[in-house]
Design a protein around this motif. Structure first.
Motif, PDB file in Angstrom:
ATOM      1  N   TYR A  94       0.854  -1.189   0.000  1.00 23.39           N
ATOM      2  CA  TYR A  94       0.000   0.000   0.000  1.00 23.39           C
ATOM      3  C   TYR A  94       0.886   1.234   0.000  1.00 23.39           C
ATOM      4  CZ  TYR A  94      -3.639   3.284   1.529  1.00 23.39           C
ATOM      5  OH  TYR A  94      -4.516   4.333   1.614  1.00 23.39           O
ATOM      6  N   ILE A  95       0.771   2.044  -1.022  1.00 29.91           N
ATOM      7  CA  ILE A  95       1.564   3.264  -1.101  1.00 29.91           C
ATOM      8  C   ILE A  95       1.014   4.249  -0.072  1.00 29.91           C
ATOM      9  CG2 ILE A  95       2.276   5.195  -2.557  1.00 29.91           C
ATOM     10  CD1 ILE A  95       2.020   3.290  -4.960  1.00 29.91           C
ATOM     11  N   GLU A  98       1.410   9.910   2.040  1.00 27.70           N
ATOM     12  CA  GLU A  98       2.326  10.994   1.673  1.00 27.70           C
ATOM     13  C   GLU A  98       2.911  10.803   0.274  1.00 27.70           C
ATOM     14  OE1 GLU A  98       4.728   8.216   4.482  1.00 27.70           O
ATOM     15  OE2 GLU A  98       2.684   9.025   4.340  1.00 27.70           O
ATOM     16  N   ASP A  99       2.865   9.572  -0.223  1.00 30.88           N
ATOM     17  CA  ASP A  99       3.362   9.303  -1.574  1.00 30.88           C
ATOM     18  C   ASP A  99       2.240   9.124  -2.593  1.00 30.88           C
ATOM     19  OD1 ASP A  99       6.091   9.542  -1.237  1.00 30.88           O
ATOM     20  OD2 ASP A  99       6.360   7.452  -0.620  1.00 30.88           O
ATOM     21  N   GLN A 100       1.014   9.399  -2.193  1.00 31.39           N
ATOM     22  CA  GLN A 100      -0.110   9.313  -3.128  1.00 31.39           C
ATOM     23  C   GLN A 100      -0.264  10.636  -3.885  1.00 31.39           C
ATOM     24  OE1 GLN A 100      -3.712   7.794  -1.267  1.00 31.39           O
ATOM     25  NE2 GLN A 100      -2.543   6.263  -0.129  1.00 31.39           N
ATOM     26  N   TYR A 105       4.256   8.763  -6.703  1.00 35.98           N
ATOM     27  CA  TYR A 105       4.103   7.576  -7.547  1.00 35.98           C
ATOM     28  C   TYR A 105       5.334   7.383  -8.434  1.00 35.98           C
ATOM     29  CZ  TYR A 105      -0.827   7.820  -6.197  1.00 35.98           C
ATOM     30  OH  TYR A 105      -2.008   7.850  -5.493  1.00 35.98           O
ATOM     31  N   LYS A 106       5.871   8.485  -8.929  1.00 39.11           N
ATOM     32  CA  LYS A 106       7.063   8.382  -9.774  1.00 39.11           C
ATOM     33  C   LYS A 106       8.262   7.906  -8.957  1.00 39.11           C
ATOM     34  CE  LYS A 106       5.520  11.740 -13.204  1.00 39.11           C
ATOM     35  NZ  LYS A 106       5.746  13.045 -13.890  1.00 39.11           N
ATOM     36  N   LYS A 107       8.391   8.423  -7.735  1.00 37.82           N
ATOM     37  CA  LYS A 107       9.462   7.977  -6.839  1.00 37.82           C
ATOM     38  C   LYS A 107       9.322   6.487  -6.546  1.00 37.82           C
ATOM     39  CE  LYS A 107       9.187   8.463  -2.358  1.00 37.82           C
ATOM     40  NZ  LYS A 107       9.146   8.988  -0.959  1.00 37.82           N
ATOM     41  N   THR A 108       8.093   6.055  -6.301  1.00 35.81           N
ATOM     42  CA  THR A 108       7.827   4.647  -6.011  1.00 35.81           C
ATOM     43  C   THR A 108       8.201   3.768  -7.196  1.00 35.81           C
ATOM     44  OG1 THR A 108       6.040   5.168  -4.457  1.00 35.81           O
ATOM     45  CG2 THR A 108       6.022   2.972  -5.448  1.00 35.81           C
ATOM     46  N   ARG A 110      10.337   4.369  -9.602  1.00 36.41           N
ATOM     47  CA  ARG A 110      11.798   4.321  -9.769  1.00 36.41           C
ATOM     48  C   ARG A 110      12.419   3.323  -8.798  1.00 36.41           C
ATOM     49  NH1 ARG A 110      11.248   9.975 -10.157  1.00 36.41           N
ATOM     50  NH2 ARG A 110      11.892  10.216  -7.984  1.00 36.41           N
ATOM     51  N   ALA A 111      11.969   3.359  -7.548  1.00 33.51           N
ATOM     52  CA  ALA A 111      12.543   2.471  -6.534  1.00 33.51           C
ATOM     53  C   ALA A 111      12.240   1.010  -6.831  1.00 33.51           C
ATOM     54  CB  ALA A 111      12.010   2.852  -5.153  1.00 33.51           C
ATOM     55  N   LEU A 112      11.001   0.718  -7.212  1.00 33.49           N
ATOM     56  CA  LEU A 112      10.607  -0.677  -7.437  1.00 33.49           C
ATOM     57  C   LEU A 112      11.205  -1.228  -8.733  1.00 33.49           C
ATOM     58  CD1 LEU A 112       6.865  -0.655  -6.282  1.00 33.49           C
ATOM     59  CD2 LEU A 112       8.903  -1.265  -4.984  1.00 33.49           C
ATOM     60  N   VAL A 113      11.249  -0.410  -9.769  1.00 27.32           N
ATOM     61  CA  VAL A 113      11.860  -0.859 -11.026  1.00 27.32           C
ATOM     62  C   VAL A 113      13.351  -1.115 -10.820  1.00 27.32           C
ATOM     63  CG1 VAL A 113      12.517  -0.134 -13.364  1.00 27.32           C
ATOM     64  CG2 VAL A 113      10.163   0.153 -12.583  1.00 27.32           C
ATOM     65  N   ASP A 114      14.005  -0.233 -10.068  1.00 24.79           N
ATOM     66  CA  ASP A 114      15.425  -0.428  -9.771  1.00 24.79           C
ATOM     67  C   ASP A 114      15.638  -1.727  -8.999  1.00 24.79           C
ATOM     68  OD1 ASP A 114      18.242   0.544  -9.603  1.00 24.79           O
ATOM     69  OD2 ASP A 114      17.806   0.629  -7.463  1.00 24.79           O
ATOM     70  N   LEU A 115      14.758  -2.007  -8.041  1.00 23.04           N
ATOM     71  CA  LEU A 115      14.881  -3.239  -7.267  1.00 23.04           C
ATOM     72  C   LEU A 115      14.615  -4.458  -8.140  1.00 23.04           C
ATOM     73  CD1 LEU A 115      15.428  -4.319  -4.417  1.00 23.04           C
ATOM     74  CD2 LEU A 115      12.948  -4.264  -4.012  1.00 23.04           C
ATOM     75  N   GLN A 116      13.620  -4.367  -9.029  1.00 20.59           N
ATOM     76  CA  GLN A 116      13.336  -5.474  -9.942  1.00 20.59           C
ATOM     77  C   GLN A 116      14.543  -5.751 -10.837  1.00 20.59           C
ATOM     78  OE1 GLN A 116      10.104  -7.643 -10.835  1.00 20.59           O
ATOM     79  NE2 GLN A 116      12.136  -8.493 -11.005  1.00 20.59           N
TER      80      GLN A 116
END
Length: 256
Positions: A94-95, A98-100, A105-108, A110-116
């Motif tokens: 669940y985002i 404060e990040d909604q 969303y763009k920060k999220t 970037r972080a998840l794609v980088d981790l993937q």
């Protein structure tokens, strides 16, 4: 494996029971004939004890819901749990509010794609649970879930569509999930009763078979498009939660 054997339980459903009696809760889940579960936190229990009892009751973790902020500041902790529970399918559950925002969303993403990118060579799948705000917010003209799972530099995040929240938004779950062929290893199976305020979960969330979601079509699509587990998540119920889960399991198994 038949689709009936792919039925799983999201342990968020029994979070209150886990806080009071972890052993008894997992024993009850096992006695329902369920072999697969999704984790959503330890509910006040030691991580190692949760892992021990899951193994004791022959319950395999097929996905892990991870708190949003941990994807930014606790990757080592996530990897430790993934190793402990022998599970490489991890979702941002669940985002946080404060990040909604578009920037959040763009920060999220970037972080998840980088981790993937970093973890996919190790067999990990990083994804997102379908949130309730998905159809209220947009980023660059795209619904939140679509934006977050759109490929970026050849890398796609995995989706975990939730039939309830898709229905709350007035959309057809069967039609919506079609965009995630091969990218939705787990679907959250939750039924919906129309006619109430969209946020009135006490009345519009119900046991499978008591609402309007066409689960038969969801399963038919899933069996052709890479769905590995059909995961029942009952956020709340007007009846005993274990009775609720048993009712939903029985209804699913009677679909065909």
């Amino acid at each position: 494996m038949s689709w009936q054997e792919k039925i799983a339980i999201q342990l968020y459903s029994v979070r209150k029971a886990m806080e009071k009696d972890l052993d008894g809760t997992l024993k009850r889940i096992s006695e329902m004939g369920i072999r697969y579960v999704q984790l959503d936190g330890m509910r006040g229990n030691k991580t190692e004890e949760v892992a021990r009892l899951l193994k004791h009751y022959d319950l395999k973790v097929i996905g892990m819901h991870i708190k949003h902020d941990r994807f930014f500041d606790d990757i080592d902790g996530i990897l430790y749990e993934a190793s402990l529970f022998d599970c490489k399918t991890i979702y941002d559950k669940y985002i946080e509010e404060e990040d909604q925002t578009p920037s959040g969303y763009k920060k999220t993403k970037r972080a998840l794609v980088d981790l993937q990118y970093k973890l996919s060579p190790l067999g990990f799948r990083v994804g997102l649970h379908n949130p309730e705000f998905d159809f209220a917010d947009q980023v660059d003209g795209r619904y939140v879930m679509d934006y977050l799972t759109d490929p970026e530099n050849g890398i796609s995040l995995y989706a975990e569509p939730d039939t309830y929240w898709i229905s709350v938004a007035g959309m057809d779950p069967v039609e919506y999930i079609k965009r995630y062929s091969g990218r939705a290893p787990i679907i959250h199976m939750k039924d919906f009763v129309p006619g109430f305020d969209r946020m009135d979960m006490a009345n519009n969330l119900t046991e499978i078979g008591s609402g309007t979601v066409d689960f038969r079509s969801v399963i038919e699509w899933g069996e052709q498009n890479g769905v590995e587990y059909y995961c029942i998540e009952q956020d709340q119920s007007q009846i005993d939660m274990f009775d609720s889960l048993e009712k939903s399991i029985a209804a699913l198994k009677e679909m065909f």
